[in-house]
Design a protein around this motif. Structure first.
Motif, PDB file in Angstrom:
ATOM      1  N   TYR A   1     -19.885   5.513  10.890  1.00  0.00           N
ATOM      2  CA  TYR A   1     -20.185   6.658  11.760  1.00  0.00           C
ATOM      3  C   TYR A   1     -20.679   6.167  13.106  1.00  0.00           C
ATOM      4  N   PRO A   2     -20.413   6.937  14.166  1.00  0.00           N
ATOM      5  CA  PRO A   2     -21.010   6.581  15.463  1.00  0.00           C
ATOM      6  C   PRO A   2     -22.497   6.900  15.472  1.00  0.00           C
TER       7      PRO A   2
ATOM      8  N   LEU B   1     -24.677   2.880   7.203  1.00  0.00           N
ATOM      9  CA  LEU B   1     -23.305   3.314   7.476  1.00  0.00           C
ATOM     10  C   LEU B   1     -22.994   3.255   8.963  1.00  0.00           C
ATOM     11  N   ILE B   2     -23.975   3.605   9.785  1.00  0.00           N
ATOM     12  CA  ILE B   2     -23.790   3.508  11.234  1.00  0.00           C
ATOM     13  C   ILE B   2     -23.645   2.044  11.652  1.00  0.00           C
TER      14      ILE B   2
ATOM     15  N   TYR C   1     -24.342  14.082  -0.018  1.00  0.00           N
ATOM     16  CA  TYR C   1     -23.456  13.257   0.789  1.00  0.00           C
ATOM     17  C   TYR C   1     -22.349  12.746  -0.122  1.00  0.00           C
ATOM     18  N   TYR C   2     -21.104  12.964   0.288  1.00  0.00           N
ATOM     19  CA  TYR C   2     -19.967  12.672  -0.580  1.00  0.00           C
ATOM     20  C   TYR C   2     -19.188  11.419  -0.207  1.00  0.00           C
ATOM     21  N   GLY C   3     -19.245  10.982   1.045  1.00  0.00           N
ATOM     22  CA  GLY C   3     -18.452   9.838   1.470  1.00  0.00           C
ATOM     23  C   GLY C   3     -17.080  10.251   1.969  1.00  0.00           C
ATOM     24  N   LYS C   4     -16.476   9.424   2.801  1.00  0.00           N
ATOM     25  CA  LYS C   4     -15.214   9.768   3.451  1.00  0.00           C
ATOM     26  C   LYS C   4     -14.038   9.854   2.490  1.00  0.00           C
ATOM     27  N   GLU C   5     -14.001   8.956   1.519  1.00  0.00           N
ATOM     28  CA  GLU C   5     -12.830   8.829   0.652  1.00  0.00           C
ATOM     29  C   GLU C   5     -12.491  10.136  -0.055  1.00  0.00           C
ATOM     30  N   ALA C   6     -13.487  10.810  -0.570  1.00  0.00           N
ATOM     31  CA  ALA C   6     -13.247  12.027  -1.342  1.00  0.00           C
ATOM     32  C   ALA C   6     -12.627  13.124  -0.485  1.00  0.00           C
TER      33      ALA C   6
ATOM     34  N   GLN D   1     -32.939  20.422   2.387  1.00  0.00           N
ATOM     35  CA  GLN D   1     -31.552  20.344   2.846  1.00  0.00           C
ATOM     36  C   GLN D   1     -31.445  20.234   4.357  1.00  0.00           C
ATOM     37  N   LEU D   2     -32.522  20.594   5.074  1.00  0.00           N
ATOM     38  CA  LEU D   2     -32.486  20.567   6.533  1.00  0.00           C
ATOM     39  C   LEU D   2     -33.357  19.461   7.118  1.00  0.00           C
ATOM     40  N   GLU D   3     -33.772  18.530   6.275  1.00  0.00           N
ATOM     41  CA  GLU D   3     -34.516  17.372   6.762  1.00  0.00           C
ATOM     42  C   GLU D   3     -33.613  16.530   7.673  1.00  0.00           C
ATOM     43  N   LYS D   4     -34.155  16.105   8.781  1.00  0.00           N
ATOM     44  CA  LYS D   4     -33.393  15.275   9.718  1.00  0.00           C
ATOM     45  C   LYS D   4     -33.243  13.871   9.143  1.00  0.00           C
ATOM     46  N   MET D   5     -32.005  13.428   9.025  1.00  0.00           N
ATOM     47  CA  MET D   5     -31.708  12.142   8.397  1.00  0.00           C
ATOM     48  C   MET D   5     -31.093  11.130   9.361  1.00  0.00           C
ATOM     49  N   GLY D   6     -30.314  11.620  10.321  1.00  0.00           N
ATOM     50  CA  GLY D   6     -29.640  10.736  11.253  1.00  0.00           C
ATOM     51  C   GLY D   6     -30.475  10.416  12.467  1.00  0.00           C
ATOM     52  N   PRO D   7     -30.034   9.463  13.304  1.00  0.00           N
ATOM     53  CA  PRO D   7     -30.825   9.015  14.452  1.00  0.00           C
ATOM     54  C   PRO D   7     -30.996  10.067  15.539  1.00  0.00           C
ATOM     55  N   ASN D   8     -30.129  11.099  15.535  1.00  0.00           N
ATOM     56  CA  ASN D   8     -30.247  12.154  16.536  1.00  0.00           C
ATOM     57  C   ASN D   8     -30.528  13.508  15.890  1.00  0.00           C
TER      58      ASN D   8
END
Length: 306
Positions: free
Chosen positions: A300-301, A294-295, A124-129, A22-29
């Motif tokens: 997402y920024p 998605l980025i 990850y759920y997505g923005k819409e929900a 659950q704490l694996e780094k997934m994003g670019p930062n």
């Protein structure tokens, strides 16, 4: 109206530093999945986050994410403990398995006093929900006769893993009203090469299909539901003799019981967003690629909290 996001994170282990999925780094930062859920929730209008964790991981959890998120939104903590059970009950000797998602949310009693949304830490759920669930909460209010709940309904085929089976709350939804009629906790779900869906429960296997709605433990509700969980937990503990080591007090089962007793209404808001998560560590490359996509698409920024 103030609204709170509740994140169930007590299942995260104490061995930090790359070994906990659950704490694996997934994003670019170095962002983890929870970062994106919180970002989407704040954007949708939620103004408080309550983390459900274990006391033994409090310091590490705050270091990894809590202190950072606290700079973006109001944050509070509650603690889930297997020994936190009502007077008159005892933990069965030898049991180590937590009591489940129902007890997790019950831990929020007295802390969450406003409309709330519950999610898992590692999905990850997505923005819409988040938008739909927030709109549900602010446009409705507690029902004096029944518990009023909302649920994000995901299309099953959008929630499967290529690396193994999954467990989902498979739903029967009234097509005209959009209200939940039945929810069945279903195990070992997978799709074969032809797209046919299989599962462990024989009765569900007869009718389950790729486009059926499923729950990903994204529930919207009001404080009266948390109050009920205390009563329900007592009833649950009084009937665990058939499986005292592993039986769990789970949100889908609680909701199903309330539906059967005509004590709840659950509005289902279907979302076309694709789920992803780290059910298996082998899922990580797909998650990383998905976030990168998605980025690239401007969802997402690059630097999420800049």
């Amino acid at each position: 109206m103030k609204t709170t996001l509740i994140i169930m994170a007590a299942g995260i282990g104490s061995r930090f530093g790359g070994g906990i999925k659950q704490l694996e780094k997934m994003g670019p930062n170095g962002e983890i999945i929870m970062d994106y859920s919180i970002y989407d929730a704040v954007e949708a209008g939620f103004d408080k986050v309550v983390f459900i964790i274990r006391k033994d991981i409090e310091a590490d959890f705050k270091e990894i994410i809590g202190n950072r998120i606290g700079k973006q939104v109001e944050v509070d903590y509650v603690f889930q403990d297997i020994n936190d059970i009502p007077e008159g009950f005892t933990v069965p000797e030898g049991r180590t398995k937590p009591w489940g998602t129902g007890q997790a949310v019950l831990c929020c009693k007295g802390v969450v006093k406003e409309p709330f949304l519950v999610i898992n830490a590692d999905d990850y759920y997505g923005k819409e929900a988040f938008v739909k669930m927030h709109d549900f909460l602010v446009n409705h209010e507690e029902d004096k006769e029944r518990f009023r709940l909302g649920m994000a309904g995901y299309v099953l085929k959008n929630t499967l893993s290529d690396n193994g089976t999954v467990t989902r709350g498979v739903c029967v939804v009234d097509e005209k009203s959009g209200y939940l009629e039945k929810i069945l906790e279903t195990h070992s779900i997978y799709a074969d090469e032809k797209g046919k869906v299989h599962c462990e429960e024989a009765d569900v296997a007869e009718w389950i299909h790729p486009d059926v709605n499923v729950s990903m433990n994204m529930w919207a509700g009001y404080p009266d539901f948390i109050d009920y969980l205390e009563e329900g937990f007592r009833e649950f503990l009084a009937h665990i003799e058939d499986n005292p080591m592993k039986k769990e007090y789970l949100l889908p089962n609680i909701v199903e019981l309330l539906l059967n007793q005509d004590k709840a209404t659950v509005k289902v808001y279907e979302t076309a967003d694709r789920w992803f998560g780290v059910t298996y560590l082998e899922d990580k490359p797909f998650v990383v690629d998905s976030i990168r996509g998605l980025i690239k698409d401007g969802v997402y920024p690059e630097n999420l909290w800049a």
